[in-house]
Scaffold this active site. Sequence first.
Site: not given
Length: 428
Positions: A323-324, A411, A416
Amino acid sequence: MQILVYDNLDEKQKEEALKRPAISAKDEISKIVSSIIKEVQEKGDKALIEQALKFDKAEISKIKITQEEITQASNRLDKDLQEAILVAYENIKKFHEAQIPHEIALETTKGVKCEVLTRPIEKVGLYIPGGLAPLFSTVLMLAIPAKIAGCEKIVLASPAKINDAVLFCAKLCGVDEIYQMGGAGAIAALTYGTQSVLKVDKIFGPGNAFVTEAKRQVSSDINGAAIDMQAGPSEVLVIADDLANEKFVASDLLSQAEHGADSQVILVCLSQDFAKKASDEVQSQLELLPRKELASKSIANSRIIIAKDLNQALEISNLYAPEHLIIQTQNPRELLKGVKHAGSVFLGAYSPESMGDYASGTNHVLPTYGLTKTHSSLGLADFSKRMTVQELSKEGFLALGKSVEILAQNEHLDAHKNAVTFRLESLK
């Protein structure tokens, strides 16, 4: 502190040396939190008032804090503390204003315009824990970016009786409403709303195991709220060479250890001599701390790892993903190039974690528990979301039409394909 020589460890021992304490929620906590959430959903404000008495030993008759109460709290606050808060406020504001995103607009193909727009999250809830050490600095870390991002409603919750500094910071940052409520009940109220509490879209802020579990539960509910991140115990890893000041190093380790017994601190250094000096200094400073008992539990479970060189020290840090990360070496910026994972990095002898925790300008809300491998420190982006825009002229549509027909057909998505084909036919 336990001292380990990294090259003397086998793979299993190396893994064990960097292991974090377990944070899985116990079934008992999960059940209690579920019960509290349900109670707030069913009884609203009444449940919150009852929970304030039961869990916080606070007798309250209302949830929402008035402007008069906020003003009185500000007037009571020590002037030196007010001035220190203003210094932090200005730096945090500057750093987060620099994160304001620029809109992106370009033509990917002639006649095909694509954009990225950023919009603020409308309603955000900030949770600030109570207790003996009220985290008023977290108000700044959460409310300042929320305001800069343009969130329409910013509300804050903290257990009764709310600390004066918390109220002062909330007023300074332009928080719209403040509620005296805490724990899992506060998270439930922010998520689902009550007679007094605004239902928000996203919840930010740290808390104990009950708050953490409540955030987990509401974020997994389709009708719940998003959360900033799952928090684990706070942690620091310090890389120090033999010329580092052991007094500085020890103070950095202890500043993390005093957060709680489950906080984890790791020192990676280059020699037995420095490891011994740092360990002795930790014990000396520990004796003088008011929170000695708490910090000593953390130190007992922490360790010093001796690396053969700085490259190996970096390797250890990247495996741990702290974290640090504090780098106290002769050329810390050189090492920065090799840092892959860290929530926030502190370079050099005069960059203690305390600076980032309070006033350098960076945000102290950081991913823990190794999540820095995939997550970032809190920033302006967490209070907003992006959306894409596309606009095609006839010319642009014709340029892409045939390709999109082929892609859709392969596809097996006929609708579409038709959406393109019908338009192509209309342009013949």
